[in-house]
Enzyme design. Sequence first.
Site, PDB file in Angstrom:
ATOM      1  N   ASP A 141       0.862  -1.170   0.000  1.00  0.00           N
ATOM      2  CA  ASP A 141       0.000   0.000   0.000  1.00  0.00           C
ATOM      3  C   ASP A 141       0.904   1.226   0.000  1.00  0.00           C
ATOM      4  O   ASP A 141       2.115   1.112   0.221  1.00  0.00           O
ATOM      5  CB  ASP A 141      -0.881  -0.021   1.250  1.00  0.00           C
ATOM      6  CG  ASP A 141      -1.995   1.021   1.208  1.00  0.00           C
ATOM      7  OD1 ASP A 141      -2.077   1.740   0.197  1.00  0.00           O
ATOM      8  OD2 ASP A 141      -2.750   1.109   2.179  1.00  0.00           O
ATOM      9  N   ASP A 165      -0.259  -4.331   7.037  1.00  0.00           N
ATOM     10  CA  ASP A 165      -0.385  -4.243   8.493  1.00  0.00           C
ATOM     11  C   ASP A 165      -1.827  -4.116   8.961  1.00  0.00           C
ATOM     12  O   ASP A 165      -2.088  -3.930  10.138  1.00  0.00           O
ATOM     13  CB  ASP A 165       0.415  -3.049   9.028  1.00  0.00           C
ATOM     14  CG  ASP A 165      -0.060  -1.719   8.440  1.00  0.00           C
ATOM     15  OD1 ASP A 165      -0.973  -1.743   7.602  1.00  0.00           O
ATOM     16  OD2 ASP A 165       0.493  -0.665   8.825  1.00  0.00           O
TER      17      ASP A 165
END
Length: 847
Positions: free
Chosen positions: A335, A596
């Site tokens: 990301d 995450d």
Amino acid sequence: MSSNRSDKNQAQPNYWSVPVSELLQQLQTEPHGLSTAEAERRLLQYGYNLLQPQKKTSSLGLFIAQFKSPIILILIIAAAISFFLGERIDTLIIFAIVALSGLLGFLQEKGAVDAVGKLLSIIEIKATLLRDKKEKEVPIDEVVPGDIVILNAGDAIPGDCAIIESKDLFVDEAALTGETYPVEKMAGISASEAPLSKRHNALFMGTHVVSGTATAVVVKTGKQTEFGKIANRLKFRPPETEFERGVRRFGYLLLEVTLMLVIFIFAVNVFLNRPVLDSFLFSVALAVGLTPQLLPAIISVNLSHGARRMAKEKVIVKRLASIENFGSMNILCSDKTGTLTEGIVQVEASLDADGNNSDKTFLFAYLNASFETGFTNPIDKAIVNHKALDISKYKKLDEIPYDFIRKRLSILVKQDDKNLLIVKGAFKNVLAVCSNVEGSDGKIYDLAAARQRIVSLYESLSSQGLRALGVAYRNMGSETIIAKDSEKDMIFLGFVTFLDPPKAGIDKTLEQLDQLGVRLKVITGDNRLVAANISRRVGIKSSHILTGQDLNRISNQALLHQANQIDVFAEVEPNQKERIIHALKLAGNVVGYIGDGINDGPALHVADVGISVESAVDVAKEAADIVLLEKDLSVLAHGIQEGRATFANTLKYVFMATSANFGNMFSMAGASLFLPFLPLLPTQVLLTNFMTDLPELTISTDRVDAELVDRPRRWNIHFIRRFMTTFGLLSSVFDYLTFGALLFILHASTSQFRTGWFVESVASASLIVLVIRTKKPFYKSTPSKYLSFMTLIVIGAVILMPYTPLAVLFSFEPLPSLFLVVLGVVLLLYILGAEITKKIFYKRVRF
């Protein structure tokens, strides 16, 4: 300690149909939790909370494991037979060498196991429990039945539980039930015969919280959980990594070569009427010599040494075998938030639907963010921290938490006699539930006439690199609960825009990754305009962006062709990440994924290398192979270099074991054909193997040339076979030169022949390591001081051994000084020949 101990004590059948108060009594626990002493007692009673028994190998077990090789066992049995037939001294020497080799391997592996254990404790996944009437974080494998667990978004469920109380709790049960969407959970009672998916008051191990909070009592742990029963039936084991597959194939290669040589040598010696037992011992000793006996220890030491070095670069390795995949990774998917950008989201502006600054838009966004109880996220944190507002006159009535399907967060608040539903979320998803818009003048207009203008404003904000969320509201009258269909006919109020600037120096980091042969691909949920802006600013030159909608339209075959060409994927749904990674893998790439978040678990699992960060939610850390202590791509770049250095040092041992060892064994096979005696006694063969292994124990400390870490490399059995053949035959050429010198120049006796060849064999095998450890000329690549020192020690020891009391034990004789001169000439010619061969070999064979 077994996880299935006292299974009957975990027998709480149909606990979901029992009132919580009664269940607490059955489990002999209280709402404020267990005491530490009681928890320790239950840990002894129930065992650790593991799906498989805890693999804590004792020191004795680790030592015994050094002798589990079938070849070693055959040698020990043959030596024992020899002992009873009167060859007691030789037998004792064989036992001593085998034991000493095992001790070396044990000491190396023990140090490696202890070091890795300390590293893993840094990123241990923990559960928040009530112990001694206060919150305490406890390793998840120490959770016991009766524990009271406190759960928040992102937390892994530590066992099968019954909910005591909950608030807007949604759980992802896909791993257990296959259910695509998060399931709402709440306290209460379910029917005794309710199937798994209908037990709305029960939580299950192997699942995780998507949003909301809960307090629950743990009923079952380990193998007694629903997930444990499935795992036990499937005999689940982690997928084999490229490294493990390479080691296994390497083992098969050695087994083939060893079996052929041993059978050939034994048959020839029996045919020549030599003693059968001596011939058998000699053959098995040769097999031991060819087998890289210390390979498991060398691999463990190299990988653990690499893991320690990587830890210094703030990269923690959870699974050692993943280091090779990490080093051979050529595509990294990530990301943009926190990797390309600073990850510190700041409110840039609050605007009305016409693009003017609006205090009302910020107030409504602030109310929405302040009353949210789902999961902590940087967007809501940024809104609350931007400016403090007095919202004491507002009261929260209800909430529908954010989820990855609706992409909206709805809060119902009361102000005086008005109940307002405030919705905040992804612009398109908020606009989709609106039918009206509030203008700058405060009047309400039909959305249809203003839609295109609002969309154009959104695209303009996005093209500037701003993340723009939509805010809408609706007067709910006297309603105090948000119904399923409440999110409709909303009034679009405006935008809250956020800025997350690119990280300082990120362009240099991406350039470094590119030089390492690692290509970054951005996979983000942000819209294509924001993704394109950030990508351009950090130096990712991508002429085409693939969106989530595009992915829905194209086939898997089309994605397979496009995935390699496209570097930015935007507006991607969580389940589409897996599809992208799978396509990249099918295209022949080694793919890493760094994530995450709550929705990153599946993508981390499917990637060749799952990478998470220490601050990640439990589900992401649990799925990852490697955990970064900082979410920084520069940390990752240093870790990749260390991973490649570790793999390079492992291959050095493989090259040595498959060249010098193979050469020596091939020479012995040939010598057996024309010599009237065994070229080396079994004890001497084993001593040769032991002495040549000593320098390799320091391989993990060796320096690695820059060209060995400049691009991804993988196991290549074809290359190893060619290397073994080329350098093994070269070694044999100089062995036969030594034979000729011993027989025709020195006219050596049988004992002198064996002594001379032993000295030359060990000295040449030790020196050649310094040559084949690098593709450069050996004098242009400095080995580590430990490798250099150990090599000199071994060469000195073998030259002096025939003149020491050990000579009698091993049937050695002192050699004439002329032999040392001949040995020096042979070694110099061998090094020169190896250098020339190496230069030609690497020109023809690329690795």
